[in-house]
Scaffold this motif. Structure first.
Motif, PDB file in Angstrom:
ATOM      1  N   GLY A  98       0.839  -1.178   0.000  1.00  0.00           N
ATOM      2  CA  GLY A  98       0.000   0.000   0.000  1.00  0.00           C
ATOM      3  C   GLY A  98       0.879   1.234   0.000  1.00  0.00           C
ATOM      4  O   GLY A  98       2.110   1.142  -0.057  1.00  0.00           O
ATOM      5  N   LEU A  99       0.278   2.403   0.094  1.00  0.00           N
ATOM      6  CA  LEU A  99       1.044   3.639   0.072  1.00  0.00           C
ATOM      7  C   LEU A  99       1.841   3.815   1.367  1.00  0.00           C
ATOM      8  O   LEU A  99       3.041   4.079   1.337  1.00  0.00           O
ATOM      9  CB  LEU A  99       0.101   4.824  -0.133  1.00  0.00           C
ATOM     10  CG  LEU A  99       0.755   6.174  -0.349  1.00  0.00           C
ATOM     11  CD1 LEU A  99       1.646   6.139  -1.578  1.00  0.00           C
ATOM     12  CD2 LEU A  99      -0.295   7.243  -0.495  1.00  0.00           C
ATOM     13  N   ILE A 100       1.193   3.645   2.500  1.00  0.00           N
ATOM     14  CA  ILE A 100       1.859   3.781   3.796  1.00  0.00           C
ATOM     15  C   ILE A 100       1.927   2.448   4.522  1.00  0.00           C
ATOM     16  O   ILE A 100       2.938   2.104   5.106  1.00  0.00           O
ATOM     17  CB  ILE A 100       1.114   4.808   4.682  1.00  0.00           C
ATOM     18  CG1 ILE A 100       1.167   6.186   4.037  1.00  0.00           C
ATOM     19  CG2 ILE A 100       1.704   4.858   6.071  1.00  0.00           C
ATOM     20  CD1 ILE A 100       0.342   7.216   4.744  1.00  0.00           C
ATOM     21  N   LEU A 101       0.859   1.689   4.432  1.00  0.00           N
ATOM     22  CA  LEU A 101       0.755   0.444   5.185  1.00  0.00           C
ATOM     23  C   LEU A 101       0.842  -0.748   4.241  1.00  0.00           C
ATOM     24  O   LEU A 101       0.060  -0.864   3.298  1.00  0.00           O
ATOM     25  CB  LEU A 101      -0.575   0.413   5.946  1.00  0.00           C
ATOM     26  CG  LEU A 101      -0.857  -0.809   6.784  1.00  0.00           C
ATOM     27  CD1 LEU A 101       0.080  -0.854   7.980  1.00  0.00           C
ATOM     28  CD2 LEU A 101      -2.287  -0.799   7.262  1.00  0.00           C
ATOM     29  N   ASP A 102       1.804  -1.606   4.484  1.00  0.00           N
ATOM     30  CA  ASP A 102       1.918  -2.871   3.762  1.00  0.00           C
ATOM     31  C   ASP A 102       1.474  -3.982   4.697  1.00  0.00           C
ATOM     32  O   ASP A 102       1.637  -3.876   5.911  1.00  0.00           O
ATOM     33  CB  ASP A 102       3.365  -3.113   3.320  1.00  0.00           C
ATOM     34  CG  ASP A 102       3.889  -2.004   2.444  1.00  0.00           C
ATOM     35  OD1 ASP A 102       3.132  -1.539   1.586  1.00  0.00           O
ATOM     36  OD2 ASP A 102       5.048  -1.603   2.635  1.00  0.00           O
ATOM     37  N   ARG A 103       0.896  -5.027   4.148  1.00  0.00           N
ATOM     38  CA  ARG A 103       0.382  -6.119   4.974  1.00  0.00           C
ATOM     39  C   ARG A 103       0.967  -7.436   4.496  1.00  0.00           C
ATOM     40  O   ARG A 103       0.967  -7.725   3.306  1.00  0.00           O
ATOM     41  CB  ARG A 103      -1.130  -6.158   4.892  1.00  0.00           C
ATOM     42  CG  ARG A 103      -1.744  -7.260   5.734  1.00  0.00           C
ATOM     43  CD  ARG A 103      -3.203  -7.086   5.856  1.00  0.00           C
ATOM     44  NE  ARG A 103      -3.401  -5.905   6.680  1.00  0.00           N
ATOM     45  CZ  ARG A 103      -4.573  -5.336   6.884  1.00  0.00           C
ATOM     46  NH1 ARG A 103      -5.628  -5.805   6.308  1.00  0.00           N
ATOM     47  NH2 ARG A 103      -4.683  -4.288   7.642  1.00  0.00           N
ATOM     48  N   GLN A 116      -3.334 -18.838   9.960  1.00  0.00           N
ATOM     49  CA  GLN A 116      -3.029 -17.711   9.094  1.00  0.00           C
ATOM     50  C   GLN A 116      -2.728 -16.504   9.979  1.00  0.00           C
ATOM     51  O   GLN A 116      -3.521 -16.148  10.846  1.00  0.00           O
ATOM     52  CB  GLN A 116      -4.179 -17.391   8.151  1.00  0.00           C
ATOM     53  CG  GLN A 116      -3.860 -16.265   7.207  1.00  0.00           C
ATOM     54  CD  GLN A 116      -4.925 -16.074   6.159  1.00  0.00           C
ATOM     55  OE1 GLN A 116      -5.887 -16.813   6.096  1.00  0.00           O
ATOM     56  NE2 GLN A 116      -4.757 -15.067   5.332  1.00  0.00           N
ATOM     57  N   LEU A 117      -1.584 -15.872   9.758  1.00  0.00           N
ATOM     58  CA  LEU A 117      -1.155 -14.721  10.542  1.00  0.00           C
ATOM     59  C   LEU A 117      -1.128 -13.492   9.641  1.00  0.00           C
ATOM     60  O   LEU A 117      -0.767 -13.574   8.471  1.00  0.00           O
ATOM     61  CB  LEU A 117       0.238 -14.956  11.117  1.00  0.00           C
ATOM     62  CG  LEU A 117       0.435 -16.223  11.928  1.00  0.00           C
ATOM     63  CD1 LEU A 117       1.906 -16.429  12.216  1.00  0.00           C
ATOM     64  CD2 LEU A 117      -0.348 -16.138  13.218  1.00  0.00           C
ATOM     65  N   LYS A 118      -1.503 -12.346  10.213  1.00  0.00           N
ATOM     66  CA  LYS A 118      -1.456 -11.088   9.471  1.00  0.00           C
ATOM     67  C   LYS A 118      -0.571 -10.119  10.240  1.00  0.00           C
ATOM     68  O   LYS A 118      -0.738  -9.936  11.438  1.00  0.00           O
ATOM     69  CB  LYS A 118      -2.848 -10.497   9.317  1.00  0.00           C
ATOM     70  CG  LYS A 118      -3.764 -11.341   8.481  1.00  0.00           C
ATOM     71  CD  LYS A 118      -5.138 -10.744   8.396  1.00  0.00           C
ATOM     72  CE  LYS A 118      -6.062 -11.666   7.643  1.00  0.00           C
ATOM     73  NZ  LYS A 118      -7.435 -11.181   7.641  1.00  0.00           N
ATOM     74  N   VAL A 119       0.358  -9.505   9.530  1.00  0.00           N
ATOM     75  CA  VAL A 119       1.279  -8.548  10.135  1.00  0.00           C
ATOM     76  C   VAL A 119       1.230  -7.265   9.324  1.00  0.00           C
ATOM     77  O   VAL A 119       1.421  -7.281   8.106  1.00  0.00           O
ATOM     78  CB  VAL A 119       2.726  -9.093  10.161  1.00  0.00           C
ATOM     79  CG1 VAL A 119       3.672  -8.091  10.781  1.00  0.00           C
ATOM     80  CG2 VAL A 119       2.788 -10.412  10.891  1.00  0.00           C
ATOM     81  N   ASN A 120       0.959  -6.139   9.998  1.00  0.00           N
ATOM     82  CA  ASN A 120       0.970  -4.837   9.333  1.00  0.00           C
ATOM     83  C   ASN A 120       2.380  -4.281   9.346  1.00  0.00           C
ATOM     84  O   ASN A 120       3.007  -4.184  10.398  1.00  0.00           O
ATOM     85  CB  ASN A 120       0.021  -3.862  10.036  1.00  0.00           C
ATOM     86  CG  ASN A 120      -1.412  -4.259   9.867  1.00  0.00           C
ATOM     87  OD1 ASN A 120      -1.791  -4.827   8.857  1.00  0.00           O
ATOM     88  ND2 ASN A 120      -2.235  -3.966  10.860  1.00  0.00           N
TER      89      ASN A 120
END
Length: 143
Positions: A98-103, A116-120
């Motif tokens: 993303g522009l500022i936040l990648d996931r 399943q894990l999600k990390v910002n």
């Protein structure tokens, strides 16, 4: 190699701390109750943003992937990992930019469970993201 966004987030934290001085000075210069409420809400917003920022450190040295989350003003030398798992358990890793936040979404499958894990990844620059992509490609090629 360890990749961290601590420099970028420390800069943001110091900028937010300096921006927090503006509403405090506004309370002293404006003696109207409607401005006092607005400035107080602005101070609360800045404090909330400061308290919720977390630095992310991605480390893929050795046979484990380690992800640590900590506050930018932390003075501890050792920070225990938030997520740590062997590279052999990785089933799939997706990186959404993303522009500022990648996931980063990680699917892990062990012998007994599947998760399943999600990390910002907030405020990582392009070089750091490209290194994470290369790391992901080598892990997927090996598995």
């Amino acid at each position: 190699m360890k990749i961290s966004n601590i420099k970028n987030l420390k800069f943001i934290c110091y900028a937010l701390a300096l921006l927090n001085l503006i509403p405090i000075l506004g309370i002293f210069f404006f003696n109207q109750s409607k401005w006092d409420i607005a400035f107080t809400l602005l101070i609360m917003l800045f404090v909330l943003l400061l308290s919720n920022l977390r630095c992310i450190e991605y480390d893929d040295t050795g046979e484990c992937i380690t992800i640590r989350r900590f506050h930018p003003y932390t003075t501890k030398r050792f920070i225990k990992p938030s997520i740590e798992f062997p590279k052999s358990y990785v089933e799939q890793i997706n990186l959404d930019e993303g522009l500022i936040l990648d996931r980063m979404k990680i699917k892990i499958q062990s012998k007994t469970s599947k998760k399943q894990l999600k990390v910002n990844l907030l405020c990582f620059n392009k070089n750091q993201i490209s290194y994470i992509k290369n790391s992901i490609n080598t892990i997927s090629a090996r598995n």
